[in-house]
Design an enzyme around this catalytic site. Structure first.
Site, short mmCIF file in Angstrom:
data_model
loop_
_atom_site.label_atom_id
_atom_site.label_comp_id
_atom_site.label_asym_id
_atom_site.label_seq_id
_atom_site.Cartn_x
_atom_site.Cartn_y
_atom_site.Cartn_z
N ASP A 229 0.84 -1.19 0.00
CA ASP A 229 0.00 0.00 0.00
C ASP A 229 0.89 1.26 0.00
OD1 ASP A 229 -3.14 0.54 0.47
OD2 ASP A 229 -2.01 2.07 1.53
N TYR A 377 -3.48 11.02 0.70
CA TYR A 377 -3.95 10.83 -0.67
C TYR A 377 -3.96 12.14 -1.44
CZ TYR A 377 -5.31 6.05 0.40
OH TYR A 377 -5.27 4.73 0.73
N HIS A 433 -4.68 -7.87 0.06
CA HIS A 433 -3.98 -6.60 0.20
C HIS A 433 -3.19 -6.47 1.50
CE1 HIS A 433 -3.28 -2.43 -0.89
NE2 HIS A 433 -3.69 -2.04 0.29
#
Length: 461
Positions: A229, A377, A433
């Protein structure tokens, strides 16, 4: 027939041009390391480089407030048979919230969090938190390698608690020598117990620099990095900034970054795989493409929100424990396996316990850090998909491992022009993930194998 032949010739020309262009313009420059200061207070004095022990604490007032909010939760009813196709199913959310309110023991989990040594140190104006676990074996009897492990969103340092003993327990390897890792697991600034930046602009490249400073402050001039990630992006940026200080980089999440070539592969690779360097496994994992695209489309709505308006969504989930649990745990459902959308409990009991899932949520809740975590982000992706270091190759020895339920899949043929020194590219039999959290044994073994291959290289030193 002529039209088809012309199309194939055109594609062949484009592929050749792309390959030649990639070779002729291959960059060797590093990513500028820069510097930063992330608090509103001016930098009036030299930075305090003290390493301070830190203990996760239990605050009864925080728990009392949490329980009051849980008692006042207001939920809507889910659609009939909707399961997890509309997001977190509120019928199962009631089960989660009841467990959190009446059975979950935060005091016990604080003791669990403190079973490993925690520390803080001031870097670029921020208190940076990290877990630091050393092998019990004396260094004179055991070769110990420093390993920086980096989490992502919506995870935390707690993701690594099950893999830590698999890496720090000495094992016998070549020539009867004992080897182990000394593992450092920091919290990204803005996450958990690390301070949140108070100024705009803190992206993955800044995080990479901060963690490089952390490692040198701990006395490690050279070390390994592992990440998934955001940890993958931060690790790559570090390898691009200071390649001479990394023994190697191991990633369980990575993008293709190949532009035209990858798109042509998706259009024609199913029919002409060898032209694009695709293997049979690549074809099986990539095609048919549309189901994979639909899954990716369904799972990335959060990314658009957090890359544009993180404070709006953050204000909502920061004020509601029910909202925070739904927002975070939904990712642990469908990012672990997209097929879990068909299950009433989102498959959350397949790989995890409610206790450990709520502990990860509690790290966000008790530190008031969900909004600041979401800002990464916007700071990194808010100006488009040109991530820091996108055009700078990674030249350090690299290990890439593919978990079958990961959100994206990038064949080795796509990534080798970005990762110039791929030592290992492996496939795992299961997992998604959150690799360290759900399949710690598989990930740990792949790290060990990668390190052995990296250290067998003639250039290793």
């Amino acid at each position: 027939m002529c039209l088809l032949l012309s199309l194939l010739v055109a594609v062949l020309v484009v592929v050749v041009v792309v390959r030649l262009y990639g070779r002729s313009t291959a960059q060797t420059a590093t990513l500028p390391i820069g510097d930063g200061w992330w608090t509103q207070a001016a930098k009036a004095f030299p930075e305090d480089e003290t390493i301070r022990p830190f203990t996760v604490t239990f605050d009864p007032n925080v728990l009392q407030d949490l329980h009051g909010r849980l008692d006042r939760t207001r939920l809507s009813e889910p659609l009939e048979n909707s399961r997890f196709h509309y997001g977190f199913n509120t019928t199962f959310l009631k089960t989660v919230l009841h467990y959190w309110r009446h059975e979950y023991d935060w005091k016990k989990q604080v003791e669990e969090l403190n079973k490993y040594p925690h520390f803080k140190t001031r870097i670029e104006g921020l208190d940076v938190h990290f877990v630091h676990v050393k092998p019990a074996q004396p260094t004179s009897q055991c070769h110990i390698r420093p390993l920086l492990m980096l989490h992502g969103w919506p995870g935390s340092f707690f993701e690594f608690y099950k893999i830590l003993p698999l890496l720090t327990t000495p094992r016998q390897v070549r020539d009867n020598r004992m080897e182990a890792f000394e593992v450092i697991c920091p919290s990204i600034p803005g996450y958990g117990f690390s301070d949140a930046p108070q100024k705009r602009g803190f992206n993955t490249a800044n995080a990479a620099r901060v963690f490089y400073k952390l490692m040198t402050r701990l006395g490690h001039n050279k070390f390994y990095v592992q990440g998934g990630d955001w940890g993958s992006a931060i690790g790559q940026n570090m390898a691009q900034m200071v390649p001479g200080h990394l023994y190697g980089l191991h990633l369980n999440f990575f993008h293709n970054g190949q532009g035209l070539r990858s798109w042509l592969s998706l259009l024609l690779g199913q029919y002409l795989p060898s032209l694009f360097g695709l293997t049979q496994i690549d074809v099986q994992r990539l095609f048919p493409f549309m189901p994979h695209f639909r899954t990716l489309f369904c799972e990335t709505g959060y990314m658009h929100i957090q890359a544009t308006k993180p404070d709006t969504a953050g204000s909502a989930v920061n004020d509601s424990p029910a909202g925070l649990a739904a927002y975070i745990l939904e990712k642990f459902s469908t990012w672990t396996n997209p097929a879990y959308r068909d299950l009433k409990d989102g498959g959350l009991s397949e790989k995890y316990t409610l206790e450990e899932l709520i502990t990860n949520v509690m790290i966000y809740w008790t530190t008031n850090s969900i909004t600041s975590s979401m800002r990464l982000y916007k700071e990194t992706m808010g100006k488009g998909l040109n991530l820091p270091g996108k055009d700078v190759p990674v030249t350090v020895p690299t290990g890439l491992t593919v978990f079958p339920n990961e959100l994206t899949y990038a064949p080795k043929a796509w990534v080798k022009s970005h990762f110039h020194n791929i030592v290992s590219y492996s496939y795992q039999p299961r997992g998604g993930h959150f690799a360290a959290f759900e399949e710690p044994v598989l990930l740990a073994e792949d790290v060990w194998k990668f390190v052995r291959k990296a250290e067998a290289l003639p250039s290793f030193h």
